[in-house]
Design a protein around this motif. Structure first.
Motif: not given
Lengths: 394, 590
Positions: A196-203
Motif C-alpha cells: 500500500p505504500s509503494g508505487g506504480c511502475l509502467t510500461e
C-alpha cells in the motif's frame, strides 16, 4: 510470504534468530506474529518445542554455553505495527504506535533494552548464507542488492502466487515469463509494487532490473514484496484511492499529517472519482502529498502518498480526464459512467424501461427511448436487457 | 561541558550536546511554534510525543523535515526554520488540524487561552482549504470536567499527565487513524473510571477539549435570589494567582482586592478558607499528635504515617486505588469541607437563616473541589455543606461579567467571624504548606514551648518528593515527607503496603507544586516561572501576616470556646471529620 515462510519452514527462522542472538549477545528472542495466523502460530510453537528438545534452543546450546530462548507475542493485525518502534510498543502491551527515532531500538527497544528487529524474510536467508557462504549469496543479484527476493504476484495475470527470483530480474521476465502474461490477452498498464505504500511502475519500466535502488528511483519501493499487475481496465485514480483507503484505515492517528492529511487526500480523490474534482484539487493533491511525505512521523505516513504521487507522475492524463472531461477511460468510476441509447438502434421494445429499477428510462412503444441521466444509478440492467445492442456505456 | 556548533537561520550557535533544535533556536530568540510539546521545567512534567508536527524545520541534507521539539542538534547541522518548505508544511499541518476542529471559538471555554487559536492567529489563517469529514463526539460531563473530544488535537498532553505524572491512567488514545482520539477506556464517563478529577488534563490541554464545569451562572442567579443568603470562601492559592487574569505579574498578592471584588459581586458574606485552614490544623494536628503518641507508646493498631486529606484528588486517589489503606489519611475534612460544615450549622444559627436558605460557594484553585462539594457525606439530607465551587478562572470571568475594574479596586477585609487567618493557613496553597502549618502547631503543643523558629525551611521547595527529620525534644525525631504528583503518592502507598514506610506524617498534594498550580488556576501554558512566582508569593504572604500559627487565630479560638469545645471533640468529630469509602473501580467489559 512471511506467513508462508513461518508455515513452511519455521526452523529456518528460529535458527537465524539464535544465530542473531549469538552475534549480538542476546539470550532472548521474540517473534511478533498476527493472532490471525493460527497455522503459522501452531507450527512455530511445534518448531520451538522441537528445537528445545534437540537442544537447539534453551540453555547451553550444543554445549557452547550459549543460552537462547524464543517466545511468541501476538499482534492484532495492525499494519503500523510493522514499523519497528510500534511493533515494540505493541509487544510491551502499549498502544501500537511509533515513536521518534532516535532512540533507535538498538539503543533502547523492548522494555528499554537494546533490541535488534528483523523481518522474517531477512532471517530466512541467514541459515542458507551461513551454510553456503557469503560469496555464494553475493553471486546472486545485482551490484547493490544481493540474493533473491520473494514477491507475491497477483492481479490481472495468468499465474498468480509467491515467486522467489534473483534480484535484478526485469518486470518483463516476471510478468510475461513467470506470470504467463496478462489475463485475457489484455494490454498491460501498470504494476504496483511495495504494498500500500509503494508505487506504480509502467510500461517504460518493464526492462528495468528490479532491485532496492531502481525501484525507489522509479518512484516505488520493494516494501512488502507485493506485486499487483493491472491492465487497461484498471482506473489509476481509483487504484490510488484504493491503496490510500488502506493507509487511512491503518494509520495509528498519532501525527497530524497522517491522521488528518491522508483522510483529506482520500476525500479529494473521492471527489475526483465522483466527477466533482477541479484542477485546483489536482494541485492540492500534489501539495498535500508532498507535505505528508515531508512531515509524517513514521514510515507509514511518509510513504502513504506514494500511490497518489506515482499515479500522478505516470498517469497524469487520466487524472485530468476525470476532472475536465468527467471521463474514466477504464470505466471503473461509476459516477462518471454514462449510459446512452442510440436512437438509430433502439426499436422501442420497452424492455429496458420496464427493467430499470429507478424508472429512469422514458419512451413510448416502437419509438426510441431516452435515459434520464439525473435519475440513472448506473446499475447496467438496461444494457443486459437490450436485445439490439442499442445501449452504450461511456 | 560537551558542546556542539550548528547553524540556525544563517546564524551560528553553540549548545550542549543533546539540546533539541527547538531549545537551541529559543536560545537565539527564534520561536518555533509548538503544540503537542509541553514542559513544566523543574516540576518533572513533560510531554514530547513529536506528534503534532507544527514545529517542523528544514535540516539541510535531510530527506524529510525534522520536528524541532525532539530532534537533537548535531555538529555542523544547518537548520532553516523559515524556509518556504518548512513554512508551507507547518501551515498545511495547522490547516489540516483546523479542518477537523469545530469553528466555535466564540463559545469555547478556552477562547482567549487556546494555543491552537493563537497559533492560527499568528500564522494568519484566513481560510481552511480542506473540507471534509469532521469528528462528531458527544460532549461528556463529570462533576468537575467537561470533555469535548471534537476539539482534541491528539497532542497527548493530558494522557502524559494522567499516566506518567499522576499514575492514574484514566484517559489515553483510543481508535486508529482519523477517529483516533483521547478518551476513557470503553468510552466510559470519567466518573466511572479511575479518574480522580485532579484536572491536570484541563490545565495542560492546549484547546477546549478539556475544561472545567462552569458554575458562574449559578452564582449570579443565587445572588439575585431574595430568598437566599449567599456566603463565599476563598482558598489560599487563589490570592497569588487571580491577578494574572487581569494583567498583573505572576505572584501578585491580591487578597484585599478579592475580598472587595466578591463584595462588589454581591455576596452577603465574604469569608476566607484560610480561616478554616487554621481550623483544619487544629483538628488534623490534634489527630496527628494523638496517633503519634499512641504509636510511640507502642500501640500496634494505630496507623502511622498519618497522611493529609485536604486535597480532594488525593482523597479520590486513595479511595479508588488504595481503599485498603484508607485508615492512614487523617479523618479531618478539607478546609473547604470544614468551612461548609461550620457555615451551615454555627453560622446559619448565628444569623438565624435556615441552612436550606443559605448558599455557600467556594473559590478554589481546583476542579476536584467541585466533586468534593457533591460528596453525599459532606452534606445533610442532600443539602451540601458547600453548594458548589468555582475556580480561580471562573472568578476572573465573574468579575469581568460584573463590570468590576479589578485592578483599581481598593483592598477590603474579609468578614467576621470566619475571615481571620494566620500565615500558617495561607501556605496551604503550596506544597509543604500543610506540613509546615501542622508542625508549627504540633511541635509547640507537643513540647509545650514556644517555637524558636517558625519557618520549617526543610519541608519547603518544589521537588516532587521531600523528606525531613524534625526533632521534637522529649518526644521523638519526627520523620516527615512531602510529596506532590500522585505518582509520588503512589510510591508512599506502596511503601506502606510493604511495611517499609519510614515516615510519621506525610503531606500529599496532587498538582505540581501544590494548589498554586491547581487545575483551576490561570493557565500557565508551560511557563514554570509562573508557578515559582506564585510559590514565592505564598511564602511572602505568610511573612506579612502578624499571626503565623494556626492555634493563635483568635476567630478559631473563639469558635472552639463558643461552639466546638475543643479539637477532636464529639461535636467536631461530627462536623469536621469524615469517612472514606472503598471506590475501587471494577471494569465490567460487556
Amino acid at each position: 510470504m512471511d506467513r508462508s515462510l513461518l508455515e513452511g519452514d519455521p526452523h529456518s527462522i528460529l535458527e537465524a534468530m539464535a544465530i542473531c542472538g549469538y552475534c549480538i549477545g542476546a539470550d532472548k528472542g521474540l517473534i511478533y506474529i498476527r493472532a490471525e495466523y493460527p497455522l503459522a502460530i501452531h507450527r512455530l510453537q511445534v518448531a520451538i518445542q522441537q528445537a528445545e528438545e534437540y537442544g537447539l534452543l534453551g540453555k547451553d546450546i550444543l554445549g557452547t554455553g550459549f543460552n537462547f530462548e524464543i517466545e511468541l507475542r501476538y499482534g492484532a493485525g495492525a499494519f503500523v505495527c510493522g514499523e519497528e518502534t510500534a511493533l515494540i510498543h505493541s509487544m510491551e502491551g502499549k498502544r501500537g504506535e511509533p515513536t521518534f527515532k532516535p532512540p533507535f531500538p538498538a539503543q533502547s527497544g523492548y522494555l528499554g533494552k537494546p533490541t535488534n528487529v528483523n523481518n522474517v524474510e531477512t532471517y530466512a536467508n541467514i541459515p542458507v548464507i551461513i551454510n553456503k557462504g557469503a560469496d555464494w549469496f553475493a553471486s546472486i543479484g545485482t551490484e547493490k542488492s544481493k540474493g533473491t527476493k520473494v514477491f507475491a504476484l497477483a492481479g490481472k495475470i495468468n499465474n498468480v502466487g509467491l515467486i522467489e527470483v534473483p534480484m535484478g530480474i526485469t518486470l518483463r521476465e516476471i510478468i510475461y515469463e513467470i506470470g504467463g502474461g496478462i489475463k485475457g490477452g489484455k494490454k498491460f498498464k501498470a504494476v504496483q509494487t511495495g504494498g500500500p505504500s509503494g508505487g506504480c511502475l509502467t510500461e517504460k519500466h518493464l526492462d528495468t532490473p528490479i532491485d532496492y535502488d531502481s525501484l525507489v528511483a522509479a518512484g516505488s519501493m520493494m516494501g512488502s514484496g507485493g506485486m499487483i499487475v493491472m491492465d487497461e481496465d484498471d482506473c489509476m485514480v481509483a487504484i490510488a484511492k484504493f491503496y490510500l483507503g488502506f493507509t487511512v484505515d491503518e494509520s495509528c492517528g498519532k501525527c497530524t499529517p497522517c491522521r488528518v492529511g491522508n483522510r483529506r487526500l482520500l476525500e479529494i480523490l473521492t471527489k475526483i472519482t465522483d466527477g466533482k474534482g477541479t484542477m485546483e484539487d489536482l494541485e492540492e493533491l500534489k501539495n498535500l502529498s508532498a507535505v505528508i511525505k515531508d512531515t509524517a512521523l513514521c514510515g507509514l505516513g511518509q510513504t502513504s502518498p506514494n500511490p497518489v504521487l506515482s499515479t500522478i507522475n505516470n498517469f497524469w492524463d487520466e487524472y485530468v480526464e476525470h476532472v475536465t472531461e468527467k471521463k474514466c477511460r477504464a470505466g471503473q468510476c461509476k459516477a462518471l459512467k454514462k449510459y446512452m441509447i442510440d436512437p438509430a438502434k433502439c426499436k422501442g421494445c420497452t424492455a429496458c424501461a420496464r427493467a430499470c429499477p429507478v424508472s429512469a428510462i422514458s419512451g413510448t412503444l416502437k419509438n426510441p427511448h431516452v435515459i434520464n441521466q439525473l435519475d440513472c444509478i448506473k446499475c447496467g440492467t438496461c444494457v443486459e436487457k437490450c436485445k439490439f445492442g442499442a445501449i452504450t456505456v461511456r | 561541558m560537551d558542546t556542539i556548533k550548528l547553524t540556525i537561520d544563517n546564524r551560528e550557535v553553540e549548545v550542549p550536546r543533546g539540546t533539541t533544535i527547538l531549545k537551541a533556536a529559543e536560545q537565539m530568540g527564534i520561536k518555533i511554534p509548538t503544540l503537542c510539546h509541553f514542559e513544566l521545567e523543574g516540576l518533572a512534567l513533560e510531554n514530547r510525543p513529536g506528534g503534532c508536527r507544527v514545529c517542523v524545520v528544514e535540516v539541510v541534507g535531510r530527506r524529510n523535515l525534522a520536528p524541532a521539539c525532539i530532534t537533537e542538534c548535531m555538529p555542523d547541522m544547518v537548520v532553516k526554520t523559515n524556509s518556504f518548505r518548512a513554512l508551507n508544511a507547518r501551515r498545511t499541518v495547522l490547516e489540516l488540524m483546523l479542518s477537523d476542529h469545530p469553528n466555535d471559538c466564540l463559545q469555547c471555554p478556552k477562547s482567549g487561552h487556546c494555543e491552537l487559536q493563537s497559533l492560527a492567529a499568528d500564522m494568519g489563517i484566513r481560510d481552511i482549504p480542506y473540507k471534509g469529514q469532521q469528528s462528531q463526539y458527544a460532549k461528556e460531563f463529570s462533576p468537575s470536567i467537561v470533555r469535548d473530544a471534537n476539539k482534541c488535537i491528539m497532542c497527548r498532553r493530558c494522557e502524559s499527565v494522567c499516566h506518567e505524572y499522576q499514575s492514574v491512567g484514566a484517559i489515553g488514545a483510543i481508535e486508529r487513524g482519523f477517529p483516533a482520539v483521547v478518551s476513557t477506556a470503553f468510552g466510559k464517563n470519567l466518573t466511572d473510571t479511575n479518574c480522580v478529577l485532579c484536572g491536570q488534563c484541563v490545565a495542560v490541554c492546549p484547546t477546549g477539549a478539556l475544561a472545567e464545569v462552569d458554575n458562574t451562572g449559578k452564582i449570579l442567579r443565587d445572588i439575585a435570589n431574595p430568598n437566599v443568603k449567599t456566603c463565599v470562601q476563598v482558598a489560599p492559592a487563589v490570592r497569588v494567582a487571580l491577578g494574572e487574569e487581569f494583567g498583573m505579574p505572576a505572584g501578585s498578592i491580591v487578597t484585599g482586592k478579592i475580598a472587595a471584588a466578591l463584595k462588589a459581586i454581591g455576596f452577603d458574606y465574604v469569608f476566607d478558607t484560610d480561616w478554616s485552614a487554621d481550623l483544619t490544623i487544629m483538628e488534623e494536628g490534634t489527630e496527628v499528635i494523638g496517633r503519634l503518641k499512641a504509636y510511640l507508646a507502642g500501640d500496634k493498631n494505630v496507623k502511622i504515617p498519618v497522611m493529609t486529606s485536604c486535597c480532594p484528588a488525593w482523597v479520590n486517589f486513595y479511595e479508588k486505588f488504595y481503599p485498603e489503606l484508607r485508615d492512614y489519611p487523617s479523618t479531618a475534612k478539607s478546609p473547604q469541607g470544614m468551612f461548609g460544615a461550620t457555615v451551615k450549622t454555627y453560622f446559619a444559627d448565628k444569623i438565624g437563616v435556615p441552612r436550606k436558605n443559605l448558599v455557600c460557594v467556594s473559590v478554589m484553585p481546583c476542579v476536584a473541589k467541585k466533586y468534593e462539594c457533591e460528596r453525599e457525606e459532606l452534606g445533610v439530607n442532600g443539602d451540601p455543606d458547600v453548594n458548589y465551587s468555582i475556580t480561580t478562572r471562573e472568578l476572573a470571568r465573574l468579575i469581568k461579567i460584573c463590570n468590576i475594574d479589578f485592578n483599581s479596586l481598593p483592598d477590603a477585609e474579609f468578614d467576621s467571624p470566619l475571615g481571620e487567618s494566620t500565615g500558617a493557613a495561607v501556605i496551604f496553597g503550596a506544597t509543604g504548606g500543610v506540613m509546615e502549618a501542622a508542625l508549627r502547631t504540633a511541635v509547640e503543643v507537643l513540647t509545650g514551648e514556644t517555637l524558636p523558629r517558625i519557618d520549617f525551611e526543610e519541608v519547603r521547595g518544589l521537588d516532587g518528593v521531600r523528606e525531613a527529620t524534625i526533632p521534637v525534644p522529649g518526644v521523638a525525631d519526627l520523620k516527615v515527607a512531602v510529596v506532590y504528583g500522585l505518582k509520588n503518592a503512589r510510591m508512599i502507598m506502596e511503601q506502606i503496603k510493604a511495611g517499609e514506610c519510614p515516615y510519621h506524617f506525610v503531606e500529599v498534594m496532587a498538582c505540581p507544586g501544590g494548589c498554586i498550580d491547581g487545575a483551576g488556576q490561570p493557565y500557565h501554558h508551560g511557563d514554570a516561572s509562573i508557578i515559582r512566582a506564585r510559590h514565592a508569593a505564598i511564602y511572602e504572604a505568610d511573612r506579612r501576616m502578624p499571626l503565623r500559627k494556626s492555634h493563635e487565630n483568635p476567630e478559631v479560638q473563639a469558635i472552639y470556646k463558643e461552639f466546638y469545645g475543643e479539637p477532636c471533640s464529639e461535636k467536631s468529630h461530627h462536623l469536621l471529620h469524615t469517612i472514606y469509602f472503598d471506590k475501587k473501580i471494577k471494569f465490567d467489559i460487556d
